[in-house]
Design an enzyme around this catalytic site. Structure first.
Site, PDB file in Angstrom:
ATOM      1  N   TRP A  83      66.592  64.039 -33.600  1.00 31.97           N
ATOM      2  CA  TRP A  83      67.434  65.458 -33.482  1.00 31.97           C
ATOM      3  C   TRP A  83      68.906  65.514 -33.804  1.00 31.97           C
ATOM      4  CZ3 TRP A  83      65.081  62.541 -29.398  1.00 31.97           C
ATOM      5  CH2 TRP A  83      63.659  62.817 -29.151  1.00 31.97           C
ATOM      6  N   HIS A  84      69.000  64.808 -34.853  1.00 31.70           N
ATOM      7  CA  HIS A  84      70.368  64.707 -35.456  1.00 31.70           C
ATOM      8  C   HIS A  84      70.400  65.541 -36.858  1.00 31.70           C
ATOM      9  CE1 HIS A  84      71.302  60.823 -33.117  1.00 31.70           C
ATOM     10  NE2 HIS A  84      71.156  61.561 -32.508  1.00 31.70           N
ATOM     11  N   TYR A  85      69.833  66.633 -36.760  1.00 27.90           N
ATOM     12  CA  TYR A  85      69.682  67.494 -38.253  1.00 27.90           C
ATOM     13  C   TYR A  85      71.300  68.035 -38.222  1.00 27.90           C
ATOM     14  CZ  TYR A  85      68.553  70.870 -34.357  1.00 27.90           C
ATOM     15  OH  TYR A  85      68.413  71.353 -33.348  1.00 27.90           O
ATOM     16  N   HIS A  86      71.365  68.396 -39.581  1.00 28.52           N
ATOM     17  CA  HIS A  86      72.855  68.887 -39.791  1.00 28.52           C
ATOM     18  C   HIS A  86      72.880  69.547 -41.138  1.00 28.52           C
ATOM     19  CE1 HIS A  86      72.308  64.815 -40.970  1.00 28.52           C
ATOM     20  NE2 HIS A  86      73.021  65.123 -42.093  1.00 28.52           N
TER      21      HIS A  86
END
Length: 548
Positions: free
Chosen positions: A483-486
């Site tokens: 859940w660390h999309y960027h």
């Protein structure tokens, strides 16, 4: 069929809002509830110095900061976190991610084109209100590599402002203590103790859960806002940004306001005053999505959707990244408490190692011949050991699936398309194998089994862990998200070093969509800091303009 679906969605929204309002009036809420308003109660038109779209990890500290000198409207499409027990308690983390719907669940699900399930925050506090709570500052290289015009003094001041309000030193749970000792045995050294800084080796990080397991999030930064200068509207879905052409800016289009829809479908408009700005803080999925629907993106692509072009911006929605998560899970021979991320091993081979545990109810098979008392409920614990890679380098993209803002866009992350990412995953999963062989982890084996085995749930590491090919295949087969999309609105491609959108005026993007790399072990500390940092810079700019 479409009209029936719309009618059902409106009924669900009304019921959700009604329950939320009842809860908020019958429980003692945090101080910021004094200036929260349901979007249905806003006038059809209003004016502010700053309009911030998205009350998430960066948006809340940004709004609180700007409110000290200016009138601010913060628009959040979800509700408030403190009325939801699953959101506010550590043991509710998994349930929050599982109990989702198309409309108003705190976590909005989406699945990438690779078939990997993901989630984005849809609640005041954004993803900081649904995450695992781990808090760790960015690595030192991040600030120079980001392309953002950071002020070194403001970075430190901003971190400290956040940390005084919502960050705690965790009390280690048994799995976390075993992970700490196992990482040191496996060579992830030195031991750095408790630290909020990014340091190689093994450390205990900060947590946004306090000692009672109660969550604090970006929403709590609103407690520090100036109440007389801020409105926070919940259940407010921004549909597009409004623009006006001005000759004084060389014919550029300038953001002048937004159109948003409340929970019962009524439209409202909010405008910025002279020298004000619209600031998009809707996250790595929401921000590029809203820019495209507002007419900022590749000209030919927007035209194919019938969207009037405001600015031909080639890279909106491009360079979208997600840190892949890989790992293993096993049943613990003894019952463990719920445990989210507290300890991290920061390796020198491009991977971070973390662990969590959760408690699950046990339901024996119906025909097992095994009975339990009607009043008894049995439980077991599952431990998860995971790794994420630094970066990553593999990039994907975001495309429209509809011209309706509430429909998730189509997202691709292209996991492991860059071979460097795959090698880093191999390094990380190999280190998990080393960890499982340590004395510190021996207590999680079932010693009454042959060879004192772990009882794995799902995939296990390959038997031949020296094979890059087999470990690489494991990485591809078990890829998941952390859940660390960027990305999607990158610095120097969509925004400049001050996070102003290139090609238009009075519009910025301040959130994780501007980042080309994930900052350290978990991005939430950096994004919280970014909101505060940019708020202070904007105030300083306005003061300098006034004096000039």
């Amino acid at each position: 069929m479409a009209s029936i679906k719309t009618f059902i969605s409106i009924i669900i929204i009304i019921i959700t809002i009604f329950i939320s309002l009842i809860s908020s009036t019958t429980s003692q809420g945090p101080p910021y509830t004094k200036f929260i308003i349901n979007a249905t109660d806003l006038p059809q038109e209003d004016h502010f110095d700053y309009i911030i779209i998205g009350g998430g990890t960066a948006g809340c500290p940004l709004a609180a900061t700007l409110s000290f000198n200016h009138h601010v409207l913060l628009l959040e499409r979800g509700g408030v976190p403190y009325t939801n027990p699953n959101v506010m308690r550590q043991e509710g983390f998994v349930q929050t991610l599982r109990q989702v719907d198309d409309y108003y669940s705190p976590a909005q699900p989406f699945t990438s084109e690779e078939g990997v399930p993901n989630a984005r925050g849809r609640i005041l506090g954004g993803s900081s209100a649904i995450n695992a709570g781990f808090y760790s500052r960015a690595d030192e290289e991040f600030y120079n590599r980001s392309g953002i015009d950071f002020d070194v003094d403001l970075i430190e001041r901003s971190y400290r402002w956040i940390e005084r309000a919502i960050v705690f030193q965790p009390e280690l749970q048994p799995l976390q203590s075993a992970l700490r000792d196992g990482l040191l045995e496996a060579g992830v050294r030195p031991f750095n103790g408790f630290s909020l800084r990014h340091v190689h080796g093994t450390k205990i990080g900060g947590s946004t859960f306090n000692s009672s397991g109660y969550r604090h999030s970006a929403a709590d930064m609103l407690n520090l806002a100036r109440e007389s200068n801020i409105k926070v509207a919940v259940y407010a879905t921004v549909e597009r940004i409004l623009f006006t052409r001005s000759g004084s800016f060389g014919g550029k289009e300038n953001a002048t306001g937004v159109v948003f829809r409340d929970g019962v479908g009524r439209y409202h408009r909010a405008f910025v005053k002279k020298d004000g700005e619209v600031i998009v803080s809707a996250g790595a999925i929401g921000s590029p999505h809203l820019l495209l629907l507002s007419g900022i993106g590749p000209r030919s692509y927007l035209s194919s959707w019938g969207i009037p072009v405001v600015s031909d911006s080639e890279f909106v929605g491009e360079f979208l990244y997600d840190n892949p998560r890989n790992g293993i899970s096993f049943v613990s021979p003894s019952l463990l408490e719920h445990s989210l991320i507290q300890v991290v091993g920061i390796t020198d081979s491009g991977a971070y190692l973390e662990a969590s545990s959760n408690v699950r109810p046990y339901h024996p098979p119906v025909h097992s011949g095994f009975r339990q008392p009607h009043s008894a409920q049995w439980y077991f614990s599952v431990a998860n050991i995971m790794e994420k890679i630094i970066g990553p380098l593999s990039a994907g993209s975001l495309r429209l699936a509809s011209t309706e803002i509430t429909t998730n866009p189509t997202v691709s992350f292209n996991y492991f398309s860059n071979p460097v990412d795959l090698q880093r995953c191999v390094n990380g999963t190999r280190k998990i194998g080393d960890l499982l062989r340590t004395r510190a982890m021996a207590g999680f084996r079932f010693w009454n089994w042959p060879r004192a085995e772990f009882r794995f749930v799902g995939a296990r590491l390959p038997a031949n862990q020296s094979s890059d090919e087999e470990m690489g295949e494991f990485c591809r087969r078990t890829v998941n998200t952390i859940w660390h999309y960027h990305g999607g609105c990158l610095v120097e491609k969509v925004v400049d070093s001050e996070l102003r959108v290139i090609g238009v005026g009075s519009l910025r993007v301040i959130d994780g969509s501007v980042l080309s790399i994930s900052p350290g072990t978990n991005p939430q500390a950096t994004l919280l800091m970014l909101g505060r940092h940019m708020g202070l810079k904007i105030i300083r700019e306005r003061l300098q303009q006034t004096r000039a």
